[in-house]
Motif scaffolding. Sequence first.
Motif, mmCIF file in Angstrom:
data_model
loop_
_atom_site.group_PDB
_atom_site.id
_atom_site.type_symbol
_atom_site.label_atom_id
_atom_site.label_comp_id
_atom_site.label_asym_id
_atom_site.label_seq_id
_atom_site.Cartn_x
_atom_site.Cartn_y
_atom_site.Cartn_z
ATOM 1 N N LYS A 14 0.825 -1.197 0.000
ATOM 2 C CA LYS A 14 0.000 0.000 0.000
ATOM 3 C C LYS A 14 0.870 1.262 0.000
ATOM 4 C CE LYS A 14 -3.638 -2.600 0.436
ATOM 5 N NZ LYS A 14 -4.526 -2.855 -0.728
ATOM 6 N N GLU A 15 0.366 2.279 -0.660
ATOM 7 C CA GLU A 15 1.073 3.566 -0.676
ATOM 8 C C GLU A 15 0.783 4.312 0.626
ATOM 9 O OE1 GLU A 15 1.125 7.740 -3.263
ATOM 10 O OE2 GLU A 15 0.211 5.921 -4.090
ATOM 11 N N THR A 16 1.832 4.798 1.262
ATOM 12 C CA THR A 16 1.655 5.482 2.549
ATOM 13 C C THR A 16 1.668 6.996 2.365
ATOM 14 O OG1 THR A 16 4.038 5.472 3.027
ATOM 15 C CG2 THR A 16 2.755 3.589 3.789
ATOM 16 N N SER A 17 1.013 7.677 3.319
ATOM 17 C CA SER A 17 1.007 9.141 3.364
ATOM 18 C C SER A 17 1.328 9.590 4.781
ATOM 19 C CB SER A 17 -0.360 9.683 2.947
ATOM 20 O OG SER A 17 -0.704 9.291 1.643
ATOM 21 N N PHE A 18 1.932 10.747 4.889
ATOM 22 C CA PHE A 18 2.273 11.325 6.188
ATOM 23 C C PHE A 18 1.774 12.759 6.149
ATOM 24 C CE2 PHE A 18 5.524 12.754 9.433
ATOM 25 C CZ PHE A 18 5.074 11.922 10.450
ATOM 26 N N THR A 19 0.623 12.982 6.803
ATOM 27 C CA THR A 19 -0.117 14.226 6.662
ATOM 28 C C THR A 19 -0.092 15.021 7.954
ATOM 29 O OG1 THR A 19 -1.613 13.105 5.116
ATOM 30 C CG2 THR A 19 -2.348 15.221 6.026
#
Length: 316
Positions: A14-19
């Motif tokens: 899965k593609e991760t995000s850091f928001t």
Amino acid sequence: MTKAFASAGDMEEKETSFTEIGPGLYAFTAQGDPNSGVIIGDDSVMVVEAQATPRLARKVIECIRGVTDKPITHLALTHYHAVRVLGASAYEAPQVLMSDTARAMVVERGQEDWDSEFDRFPRLFQGHEEIPGLTWPTTTFTGRMTVFLGRRRVDLMQVGRAHTAGDVVIGVPDARVMFTGDIVEYQSACYCGDGHYRDWPTTIEAIRALAPEAIAPGRGDALVGAEMVNRALDNTTDFVRSTYRPVAQVAARGGDLAEAMAACREVCDPKFSDYAIYEHCLPFNVARAYDEAQGIDTPRIWTAARDKEMWEALQG
């Protein structure tokens, strides 16, 4: 031949995000996989949710090191599930925080949950050889606990039963930001297999009453702004009620689990079938709803053997 669990064949990374969801506050998200949260204080960092393995935890740590070099001193765990806690050793945090109830659930069912989830989610447990054992807190509490990261105040609160009996939410009052664990989801199915359906909506309203302006949910995208927060709270409540009501009606007239599954699908498929992990959660959700409707207040322990028995029964 009985087909495998819905998540057993999901091996795609899965593609991760850091928001950033507030000043020094971040949500680590991964397309419906378990989320983590990051709270940066004056002199140290608290991580919320450990991930399933040290391998996955290091992805969170890599993101943290992109924004701060402050030490990770606290790891807060919202509940006991293996996919949330077994990566804890990677953080080397001196303080691991959990509710008293959640710790008791580790004692009661932690190993069984690990074995069960290992079979359900093979992708999340890649690198499981590094897990040193069950994760145990260094500090527990009942009701409410406050931690100060320098001057930054962090409140850990039990606001009601929902996803489990030991759920904790974490609030950062200076930014009106909350980390809710799996009490709140966004565009992802709620896993209710260890849940308390009739309490869950009230618990969500207790979160709403705290007026968060941003939430890092258990799964799904970060929720920023009151409108998005309230929409997610409403959708989560709708998911829980839509799952429970048709199952309870079948249980009340003496129908079996397969009939309950069909009734649940009739209501939920049109609204939620495109949500992350929907097919995975559905049989466990129906089984727990059926039990609760019959007056079983404490969720029965899921084991790898019970998982398969339930799944085979539903597959005919």
